[in-house]
Design a protein around this motif. Sequence first.
Motif, short mmCIF file in Angstrom:
data_model
loop_
_atom_site.label_atom_id
_atom_site.label_comp_id
_atom_site.label_asym_id
_atom_site.label_seq_id
_atom_site.Cartn_x
_atom_site.Cartn_y
_atom_site.Cartn_z
N UNK A 1 -20.76 11.65 -12.35
CA UNK A 1 -19.55 11.01 -11.85
C UNK A 1 -19.34 9.69 -12.73
N UNK A 2 -20.57 8.91 -12.79
CA UNK A 2 -20.53 7.62 -13.51
C UNK A 2 -20.11 7.62 -14.82
N UNK A 3 -20.60 8.76 -15.61
CA UNK A 3 -20.47 9.11 -16.99
C UNK A 3 -18.76 9.44 -17.07
N UNK A 4 -18.30 10.18 -16.17
CA UNK A 4 -16.98 10.38 -16.37
C UNK A 4 -16.17 9.44 -16.29
N UNK A 5 -16.58 8.28 -15.36
CA UNK A 5 -15.83 6.92 -15.23
C UNK A 5 -15.88 6.09 -16.36
N UNK A 6 -17.35 6.17 -16.99
CA UNK A 6 -17.17 5.20 -18.04
C UNK A 6 -16.35 5.67 -19.44
N UNK A 7 -16.33 7.08 -19.63
CA UNK A 7 -15.54 7.40 -20.57
C UNK A 7 -14.18 7.49 -20.21
N UNK A 8 -13.68 7.62 -18.94
CA UNK A 8 -12.31 7.55 -18.62
C UNK A 8 -11.85 6.06 -19.00
N UNK A 9 -12.39 4.98 -18.57
CA UNK A 9 -12.30 3.69 -18.87
C UNK A 9 -12.16 3.49 -20.34
N UNK A 10 -13.18 3.88 -21.09
CA UNK A 10 -13.26 3.62 -22.44
C UNK A 10 -11.96 4.11 -23.21
N UNK A 11 -11.31 5.50 -22.67
CA UNK A 11 -10.29 6.26 -23.32
C UNK A 11 -9.07 5.40 -23.15
N UNK A 12 -8.97 4.82 -21.63
CA UNK A 12 -7.62 4.61 -21.39
C UNK A 12 -7.33 2.97 -21.34
#
Lengths: 304, 433
Positions: free
Chosen positions: A19-30
């Motif tokens: 879940x945390x990795x998903x959040x990091x990637x989502x922020x880096x992408x958006x």
Amino acid sequence: MTNTHVDYRLSQLDQLEAESIHIFREVAAEFEKPVLMFSGGKDSIVMLRLAEKAFFPAKLPFPLLQVDTGLDFQEVLDTRDSWVERLGARMIVATIDEAIAAGHVVDDGKTSRNRMQIGTLLGAIEENSFTAAFGGGRRDEEKARAKERVYSHRDDFGQWDPKMQRPELWSLYNGRIHAGEHMRIFPLSNWTELDIWHYIHREQIEIPSIYFAHEREVIERDGMLLSLGPEIQPKGNETVEKKMVRFRTVGDRTQTGCVESEATDTAAIIDEIAVARVTERGATRGDDRFSEAAMEDRKKEGYF
Amino acid sequence: MASTPQTSDAHTMAQGEMDLLRFATAGSVDDGKSTLIGRLLLDSKSIFEDQLEAVESTSQSKGYDYTDLALLTDGLRSEREQGITIDVAYRYFATPARKFIIADTPGHIQYTRNMVTGASTADLGLVLVDARQGLTEQSRRHAVLLSLLRVPHLVLAINKMDLVDWSKDVYEKIHKEFTQFATKLNIPDLEVIPISALQGDNVVNRSENTPWYSGPTLMHHLEHVHVASDRDLVDTRFPVQYVIRPKSDQYHDFRGYAGQVAGGVLKKGDEVVVLPSGMTSTISRVELFDTEIAEAFPPMSVTVHLEDDVDVSRGDMIARVKNSPKPSQDIDAMVCWMTNEPLKPRQKLAIKHTTRTGRAMVKDIQYRLDVNTLHRDQEAGELGLNEIGRVQLRTTVPLLCDPYSKNRTTGSFILIDEATGVTVGAGMINSGS
């Protein structure tokens, strides 16, 4: 090659990590300009570890921002430098003294350094035009945090309005902001203190040595054990004692107390925490004790 | 005792490798929901001394006869002043068997949006009713929302059994009434448990007051309900979230597709299709951080490599050649509306579905669903705050979607007001899209 679980189950630590990795990637992408708020404490180090995993083998796609209170423990700064060097990360240090000079905060002699971090932090975010700032806050820490979103919207004064929070559904995070606003991101929202320690243990993560039991000269004050140092000297009939202690949080050294402990490794700490009967903030953070709503007030102003 | 508190089994806890259950609670202050949560936290030894002391002293200063456990979960000062819970709060506790995340949602009528938010990530829904009141409009509404959000397990806790003299007849009457009502809903698994949250009966410890009840205690059920098979391990869905290209000397040609598995199992050698382009390739490697792994499955966050140099970017979806979602720009969905200004036909909004963002226009609002009676009002024309209805949308980009009933990740979306940036709607895609 590592075989994954044959029954397709993930342990709670693996689920939290995913879940945390998903959040990091989502922020880096958006987000255009994210930053990771790094305190040197165990939670922000776990964030670094998760970010390392999220983007491997690439370097972190954002810098680290530390607010230097001028009162940080040397062991914490050493660990920070070791992490920054290993990851090849960019590090921005905002100091309270510079923020006072720049007029972001006013030192009236009564305000704690911890409280002055707020202005320093907001000043650094504004100066660098950061649009998203990762913080290590967890919802289990304190009642006011229990309602915090993973993406926590801050207005152009950096303030949090608990009644105006955006609904957060599934794992669909809404990162829309207007110019001048920013989003606080809490990738560790669903972790508990025990989860953090289990993860540090499992991943053998390097954390500051003061988290482990060591001998230290301390003074007991208001029911807290404070470390003897330039700012902390015995008053009245207080006495200096040598004790085996460890720190459960590593904030400003004039505000952060330690607890008596024999735990010299992570496994021993986990055993101690599993039977601990006092929350980590209640035991050792002078700044949260002033009122039951202390955290809520600081959060509204833009605290981590 | 059904459950061992964490204090007595530090070693098991030290493994840190237990299961996770997310559940949502619904009910009002009057149903004793906060008291029940306080009870779960207290009896699982998740409440710390200083928290309990603060609550005890507040209870005393208010002149209560007993410690008000509800005070443990009343978070924000503005709520404490009003004596109500106004937002979703997340609570955590653990037993040696499982870690639990509670999405604690207020039960009051205008807070449907909070209930929907809390239920969106829940494996289990816990609905509380007051044994003296029986099923109310509100408890029916909670069950409808949990069913709509496809929360696979439901527990109906009949609380305050002490106030009806532990009557088996009361329990059976409510049980029967609820079961009849539930036949109209999608509730694959139901457990009805008689409890007293205040006194702790059948919460963690089996009650001596209910010899006629042979089912599990609430905690035992929460610890053992089987959730592993709720996930879809058949239909492979991998929304690409981020493309990792280090551009370093050491990893010069590295090109990894990062994302969280939304369905099925991905492994080396799988023939896959990249949507919406439709290009095919084969998975050459699946990684978790610096390690190659044999298989990836939901909800793992991994990095996938393909054999061919095909064009893949954020918003694309990797699926199997013979089992892939249908790209569609005409979306038929149940939408929960979450803002004051009503949703109307021809309205334009931003839409976020998996890792894909686009714009959407409302083509039609087919009906508004009355969540109390399940009546479909075809004349509604618009959806107000906290209302749910069937909506047709036309999107600017094709969504790579599945019916929500098949996959809660690829079947859901949020609607965002483009002017304010606020999340204003939550959608669950119907099978016709």
